[in-house]
Design a protein around this motif. Structure first.
Motif, PDB file in Angstrom:
ATOM      1  N   GLN A  22       0.819  -1.050   0.077  1.00 13.30           N
ATOM      2  CA  GLN A  22       0.142   0.018  -0.186  1.00 13.30           C
ATOM      3  C   GLN A  22       0.971   1.188   0.027  1.00 13.30           C
ATOM      4  N   GLY A  23       1.778   1.332   0.815  1.00 11.61           N
ATOM      5  CA  GLY A  23       2.658   2.590   1.080  1.00 11.61           C
ATOM      6  C   GLY A  23       3.589   2.720  -0.350  1.00 11.61           C
ATOM      7  N   THR A  24       3.913   1.798  -0.911  1.00 15.05           N
ATOM      8  CA  THR A  24       4.714   1.898  -2.108  1.00 15.05           C
ATOM      9  C   THR A  24       3.860   2.298  -3.388  1.00 15.05           C
ATOM     10  N   CYS A  25       2.519   1.657  -3.239  1.00  9.60           N
ATOM     11  CA  CYS A  25       1.628   2.285  -4.365  1.00  9.60           C
ATOM     12  C   CYS A  25       1.478   3.456  -4.203  1.00  9.60           C
ATOM     13  N   LEU A  26       1.272   4.098  -3.006  1.00 13.33           N
ATOM     14  CA  LEU A  26       0.930   5.432  -3.051  1.00 13.33           C
ATOM     15  C   LEU A  26       2.046   6.318  -3.351  1.00 13.33           C
ATOM     16  N   ALA A  27       3.106   5.809  -2.791  1.00 18.75           N
ATOM     17  CA  ALA A  27       4.415   6.783  -2.930  1.00 18.75           C
ATOM     18  C   ALA A  27       4.749   6.917  -4.537  1.00 18.75           C
ATOM     19  N   VAL A  28       4.810   5.649  -5.176  1.00 16.90           N
ATOM     20  CA  VAL A  28       5.333   5.637  -6.743  1.00 16.90           C
ATOM     21  C   VAL A  28       4.135   6.301  -7.524  1.00 16.90           C
ATOM     22  N   SER A  80       4.792  -6.741 -15.447  1.00 18.56           N
ATOM     23  CA  SER A  80       5.195  -5.567 -16.089  1.00 18.56           C
ATOM     24  C   SER A  80       4.097  -4.342 -15.673  1.00 18.56           C
ATOM     25  N   SER A  81       2.791  -4.874 -15.031  1.00 16.66           N
ATOM     26  CA  SER A  81       1.939  -3.876 -14.808  1.00 16.66           C
ATOM     27  C   SER A  81       2.345  -3.046 -13.592  1.00 16.66           C
ATOM     28  N   GLU A  82       1.732  -1.824 -13.205  1.00 12.42           N
ATOM     29  CA  GLU A  82       1.990  -1.206 -12.036  1.00 12.42           C
ATOM     30  C   GLU A  82       2.173  -2.089 -10.882  1.00 12.42           C
ATOM     31  N   MET A  83       1.015  -2.877 -10.748  1.00 12.26           N
ATOM     32  CA  MET A  83       0.693  -3.907  -9.581  1.00 12.26           C
ATOM     33  C   MET A  83       1.830  -4.716  -9.381  1.00 12.26           C
ATOM     34  N   GLY A  84       2.337  -5.346 -10.596  1.00 13.01           N
ATOM     35  CA  GLY A  84       3.094  -6.287 -10.552  1.00 13.01           C
ATOM     36  C   GLY A  84       4.508  -5.788 -10.052  1.00 13.01           C
ATOM     37  N   GLN A  85       4.807  -4.513 -10.553  1.00 15.48           N
ATOM     38  CA  GLN A  85       6.114  -4.022 -10.234  1.00 15.48           C
ATOM     39  C   GLN A  85       6.123  -3.628  -8.561  1.00 15.48           C
ATOM     40  N   VAL A  86       4.808  -3.119  -8.224  1.00 18.44           N
ATOM     41  CA  VAL A  86       4.877  -2.920  -6.634  1.00 18.44           C
ATOM     42  C   VAL A  86       5.086  -4.379  -5.991  1.00 18.44           C
ATOM     43  N   LEU A  87       4.233  -5.365  -6.256  1.00 20.50           N
ATOM     44  CA  LEU A  87       4.407  -6.693  -5.672  1.00 20.50           C
ATOM     45  C   LEU A  87       5.889  -7.135  -5.672  1.00 20.50           C
ATOM     46  N   LEU A  88       6.599  -7.165  -6.934  1.00 21.75           N
ATOM     47  CA  LEU A  88       7.707  -7.853  -7.093  1.00 21.75           C
ATOM     48  C   LEU A  88       8.749  -6.933  -6.193  1.00 21.75           C
ATOM     49  N   LEU A 126       0.874   7.826   5.334  1.00 20.45           N
ATOM     50  CA  LEU A 126       1.649   6.780   4.771  1.00 20.45           C
ATOM     51  C   LEU A 126       2.222   7.080   3.606  1.00 20.45           C
ATOM     52  N   THR A 127       1.536   7.938   2.636  1.00 18.39           N
ATOM     53  CA  THR A 127       2.364   8.376   1.256  1.00 18.39           C
ATOM     54  C   THR A 127       3.625   9.279   1.751  1.00 18.39           C
ATOM     55  N   THR A 128       3.332  10.258   2.467  1.00 21.68           N
ATOM     56  CA  THR A 128       4.459  11.199   2.874  1.00 21.68           C
ATOM     57  C   THR A 128       5.780  10.182   3.507  1.00 21.68           C
ATOM     58  N   TYR A 129       5.316   9.385   4.362  1.00 19.08           N
ATOM     59  CA  TYR A 129       6.529   8.462   4.880  1.00 19.08           C
ATOM     60  C   TYR A 129       7.064   7.895   4.064  1.00 19.08           C
ATOM     61  N   PHE A 130       6.494   7.027   3.164  1.00 18.25           N
ATOM     62  CA  PHE A 130       6.761   6.093   2.195  1.00 18.25           C
ATOM     63  C   PHE A 130       7.764   6.874   1.140  1.00 18.25           C
ATOM     64  N   LYS A 131       7.272   8.053   0.643  1.00 16.67           N
ATOM     65  CA  LYS A 131       8.260   8.933  -0.151  1.00 16.67           C
ATOM     66  C   LYS A 131       9.519   9.482   0.424  1.00 16.67           C
ATOM     67  N   ALA A 132       9.512   9.669   1.913  1.00 16.45           N
ATOM     68  CA  ALA A 132      10.741  10.036   2.333  1.00 16.45           C
ATOM     69  C   ALA A 132      11.661   9.144   2.919  1.00 16.45           C
ATOM     70  N   GLU A 133      10.992   8.054   3.174  1.00 16.07           N
ATOM     71  CA  GLU A 133      11.733   6.913   3.998  1.00 16.07           C
ATOM     72  C   GLU A 133      11.963   5.586   3.524  1.00 16.07           C
ATOM     73  N   VAL A 134      10.926   5.283   2.515  1.00 18.94           N
ATOM     74  CA  VAL A 134      10.986   3.612   2.046  1.00 18.94           C
ATOM     75  C   VAL A 134      11.369   3.632   0.437  1.00 18.94           C
ATOM     76  N   VAL A 135      10.687   4.402  -0.188  1.00 15.31           N
ATOM     77  CA  VAL A 135      10.915   4.280  -1.593  1.00 15.31           C
ATOM     78  C   VAL A 135      12.059   4.899  -2.168  1.00 15.31           C
ATOM     79  N   GLN A 136      12.734   4.450  -3.052  1.00 19.42           N
ATOM     80  CA  GLN A 136      13.998   5.200  -3.461  1.00 19.42           C
ATOM     81  C   GLN A 136      13.801   5.836  -4.902  1.00 19.42           C
TER      82      GLN A 136
END
Length: 137
Positions: A22-28, A80-88, A126-136
């Motif tokens: 959830q956090g990754t999808c929101l951030a990306v 290759s889908s958005e969700m597939g990339q997030v899950l992987l 969650l979005t703000t945190y993932f953008k700043a701390e989790v997702v590169q």
């Protein structure tokens, strides 16, 4: 799981991985991966629907039926889908962690810490945190 020969997942590990999905999808991508709220429980982020569906069962995946595979295919979830990339990405980053490790890690993160027990974790937080701390990005 089937394509990478992964071990069976526990209910708690699935919920922790869904937190990262959830956090990754929101951030990306700027949208939710799923509509269910994530609640702040004493054990970290949880999803009520997962608990309701699987009750007291610890192991929840087992062998994937053809129906489950068909549902995934019907939803358009491919590698290759958005969700597939997030899950992987989530699986590669967190999939090797144990349930205990994921539980400890999610409870050290601000979205859970800043949410009163039993309340929904705020999507914007969650979005703000993932953008700043989790997702590169």
């Amino acid at each position: 799981m089937r394509t990478i020969d992964a071990d069976e997942l526990t209910q708690m590990k699935v919920m922790k991985l869904l937190y990262y999905v959830q956090g990754t999808c929101l951030a990306v991508y700027g949208h939710r991966a799923f509509t269910d709220d994530m609640l702040a429980a004493p054990s970290g982020p949880i999803i009520e629907r997962v608990q309701l569906q699987y009750g007291q069962r610890q192991r929840i995946v087992g062998d994937l039926s053809q129906d489950v595979v068909a549902q995934r295919d019907a939803a358009g979830i491919t590698d290759s889908s958005e969700m597939g990339q997030v899950l992987l990405a989530v699986w590669r980053t967190f999939g090797d962690m144990s349930t205990v490790q994921l539980d400890k890690q999610t409870r050290q993160e601000r979205p859970w810490q800043e949410t009163p027990s039993g309340q929904a974790i705020d999507v914007d937080r969650l979005t703000t945190y993932f953008k700043a701390e989790v997702v590169q990005l």
